[in-house]
Design a protein around this motif. Sequence first.
Motif, PDB file in Angstrom:
ATOM      1  N   SER A 290       0.841  -1.208   0.000  1.00 27.17           N
ATOM      2  CA  SER A 290       0.000   0.000   0.000  1.00 27.17           C
ATOM      3  C   SER A 290       0.870   1.249   0.000  1.00 27.17           C
ATOM      4  O   SER A 290       0.602   2.211  -0.717  1.00 27.17           O
ATOM      5  N   PHE A 303      -6.550   3.350  -6.403  1.00 25.41           N
ATOM      6  CA  PHE A 303      -6.285   2.560  -5.204  1.00 25.41           C
ATOM      7  C   PHE A 303      -7.392   2.821  -4.192  1.00 25.41           C
ATOM      8  O   PHE A 303      -7.569   3.942  -3.724  1.00 25.41           O
ATOM      9  N   LEU A 304      -8.147   1.797  -3.840  1.00 28.90           N
ATOM     10  CA  LEU A 304      -9.311   2.008  -2.980  1.00 28.90           C
ATOM     11  C   LEU A 304      -9.067   1.662  -1.518  1.00 28.90           C
ATOM     12  O   LEU A 304      -9.465   2.404  -0.625  1.00 28.90           O
ATOM     13  N   LEU A 305      -8.438   0.532  -1.282  1.00 32.28           N
ATOM     14  CA  LEU A 305      -8.323   0.065   0.100  1.00 32.28           C
ATOM     15  C   LEU A 305      -7.104  -0.823   0.272  1.00 32.28           C
ATOM     16  O   LEU A 305      -6.815  -1.665  -0.568  1.00 32.28           O
ATOM     17  N   GLY A 306      -6.405  -0.625   1.379  1.00 34.49           N
ATOM     18  CA  GLY A 306      -5.374  -1.573   1.805  1.00 34.49           C
ATOM     19  C   GLY A 306      -5.720  -2.024   3.203  1.00 34.49           C
ATOM     20  O   GLY A 306      -5.899  -1.194   4.088  1.00 34.49           O
ATOM     21  N   ALA A 307      -5.855  -3.309   3.396  1.00 34.25           N
ATOM     22  CA  ALA A 307      -6.166  -3.809   4.732  1.00 34.25           C
ATOM     23  C   ALA A 307      -4.958  -4.580   5.241  1.00 34.25           C
ATOM     24  O   ALA A 307      -4.556  -5.574   4.643  1.00 34.25           O
ATOM     25  N   VAL A 308      -4.339  -4.059   6.304  1.00 26.82           N
ATOM     26  CA  VAL A 308      -3.223  -4.768   6.909  1.00 26.82           C
ATOM     27  C   VAL A 308      -3.793  -5.596   8.048  1.00 26.82           C
ATOM     28  O   VAL A 308      -3.996  -5.109   9.154  1.00 26.82           O
ATOM     29  N   VAL A 347     -15.102  -6.047  -0.251  1.00 25.05           N
ATOM     30  CA  VAL A 347     -15.409  -4.950   0.671  1.00 25.05           C
ATOM     31  C   VAL A 347     -15.122  -3.589   0.031  1.00 25.05           C
ATOM     32  O   VAL A 347     -15.773  -2.589   0.333  1.00 25.05           O
ATOM     33  N   SER A 348     -14.148  -3.548  -0.909  1.00 24.05           N
ATOM     34  CA  SER A 348     -13.781  -2.262  -1.534  1.00 24.05           C
ATOM     35  C   SER A 348     -14.488  -2.023  -2.851  1.00 24.05           C
ATOM     36  O   SER A 348     -14.561  -0.901  -3.336  1.00 24.05           O
TER      37      SER A 348
END
Lengths: 422, 422
Positions: A290, A303-308, A347-348
């Motif tokens: 990300s 770029f919509l979402l980065g989930a760590v 989810v994104s």
Amino acid sequence: MSGRRAIVLATGNELVTGLVADSNSAFIAAFLTRMGLGVVRLAAVADDLQGLADAILQSAKDASFVVCSGGLGPTRDDRTAQAAAMAAGKKLVPNQKALERIEEIFAAFGRPMTESNRKQALLPEGSIMLENPIGTAPGFCLPINGCLFFFVPGVPSEMERMVDEQVAPILRENLGIAGQVFAVKVFNAFGVTEAALGEAVEGIADEVPGLTVGLKASFPQIQIILYGTGKDAKALERVMEQAEKLVNERAGQWVYSSNNKTLEAVVCELLREKGQTLAMAESCTGGLISHWITGVAGSSDYFLLGAVTYSNQAKAAVLGVNEKTLAEYGAVSMQTAKEMALGAKKVSGADWAISTTGIAGPDGGRPGKPVGTVCIGIAGPDGAEAFCLNLSFGDRGRNKILFATAALDILRRRLAGKAVEI
Amino acid sequence: MSGRRAIVLATGNELVTGLVADSNSAFIAAFLTRMGLGVVRLAAVADDLQGLADAILQSAKDASFVVCSGGLGPTRDDRTAQAAAMAAGKKLVPNQKALERIEEIFAAFGRPMTESNRKQALLPEGSIMLENPIGTAPGFCLPINGCLFFFVPGVPSEMERMVDEQVAPILRENLGIAGQVFAVKVFNAFGVTEAALGEAVEGIADEVPGLTVGLKASFPQIQIILYGTGKDAKALERVMEQAEKLVNERAGQWVYSSNNKTLEAVVCELLREKGQTLAMAESCTGGLISHWITGVAGSSDYFLLGAVTYSNQAKAAVLGVNEKTLAEYGAVSMQTAKEMALGAKKVSGADWAISTTGIAGPDGGRPGKPVGTVCIGIAGPDGAEAFCLNLSFGDRGRNKILFATAALDILRRRLAGKAVEI
């Protein structure tokens, strides 16, 4: 002294004590290379009068052009003009043009001019003053023992403008340049060892006249660097094209850019071209992918979402990974990687999602899943898949970089409609 | 040759053509300075056999210790070992220890070893092999004309470890440093200009005998570096303690570590001590804070979730940010920052959560919210708060780093029960 040889000098106690890394010399070396000169060395020496004078005289022996940066300021430890005078066997004399210029600057700022500023207008007899458009320290140009020296300030912004605006025209004139032309081309490759890449491109320099081929490991990528020289710009362009074609034929399966672009920039370009969006589900890479993607200007467009999702709870809560999958196959598994990617996509609402889950170390390895194990998931318009690799480099920081690069490279290959080779 | 003089050499066509700036030499120069040597020059030369051999011989004349980086790779343009052999008048011979080490690495990776890798085990006769713990290229140590040379690879991470672990002990022994003792202490500070920090610590070197104080801007932090020398280890320890006390008295409000720890390592230690957990909601920092935190080994014990919510949709879907808040105050607002932190805390179940939302640039600035604006939210056991800052540094990469550091520093102060000063 030798015809087309150049030397880059830098002066400063902060350089020889390692307090500051010298970035000026790379700029000047690139400039001299573009001018068709062969830079035989870069050297940095202390603000020491005798040492600097010796370095100047030694440079005059080994080259015909020298650019020296630093040591032209108003303080006591700025001794370059004095050292140049000493080396040239000249006196320091007030340079009228330089003095007027310094007076102008102080008048413009409404500040009193000090004696030490006046010192900056003292140049070795016979010098040509080089104007500094954005600072008080003028530069100067002086032949010493048949070698032409350019002295410029060490402040990078001042040095860069003076090299481009003042040094370049004098140098061009002295070189009588119509002669030699130069070209550099940098390819970035991933997924191959330096040795194997070296073997793949080995013959190219022999097949193409006027070409040198260099390799540079720049972890985790390896760069192929083509240096071309010739007498004619058009002919050199053809030589470089020919060389590029050979590189692509022999190393194309590993090369992701032929113009020194980063892997994330290549991925971002592909997304923009296709009008598609991206999401990330990172476990072992911890946000690095990300971070890379959001380092590219304009990335908020795709770029919509980065989930760590470090904890299993987060993998389930944010990405909807099935708790049965986690229990049955473990967090580091192809199944979990695939569900993470699918969850991030869902989810994104993104077109593509990639995921990483693995063991970056130093702890956490276990039989069958040692440190360096990474599972990468990718979900796209045509479904989802996952890969499991072992890429250990033995240290956490490098493993994260390696895992993240591998995941981005898989995405790049899929975006470009290419096979994934691992 | 002269007793305590040292030279730093670097080799690579990419250096003399200015394609890459040499950062290795500054590291090595700082190391040699700490060892009590006077570095007379840094020099970079091309991957050219004769030129490199000449530079080696010239260095042997001017100094008694030389560290040379680069040119030890497996490819044809890596010629340092050959040049060293030429300068020393020795043959290149297979070094058994080096060969075994390279074979081990390839066996561990299950990859075939090529002829060019075998080349890396060829060292000048009489060399002492210097082990490379994280790469295939070994280094070597060789006396040439009475000057002691250390050859190390050009890959910075490999070079740095080898200098610290392999070069240092041999150098110490050769310097006969039992007499002299050295100590270095590095403090990291954030939230202050170099000039103001310099004024704060200015008198310390005069008050403490045998102490030198240096400042180094290492964006976005500033380092205070204490160098101590003396004849007695115990006495030097007391000197360093006295100096540390003065630094803390005069600059303590900005110093976050007195042992060169990173800010994220300090935050992670505080979390571990307190047995508390952390989540992140990053917009403008794009995953950078998560990347830093997950770079600390063992962070999976307390880091639960990082949500990089670039789009408003993701802010709402993942973090539960109220769409009315986004509409009324905008994504870059104290209100949104607070809701992001609260959302990350809630969805992850963490004790603490921090959030960032802002404008890293180059585009996206607008009246009242220029590029450089960042809102930072923090939610903890005692509730949530938010801060709005303008920290512009004019470039996207630097802004991300500045925003992320500011957010982590606020968390550090809250974890340590200190005031937040902005």
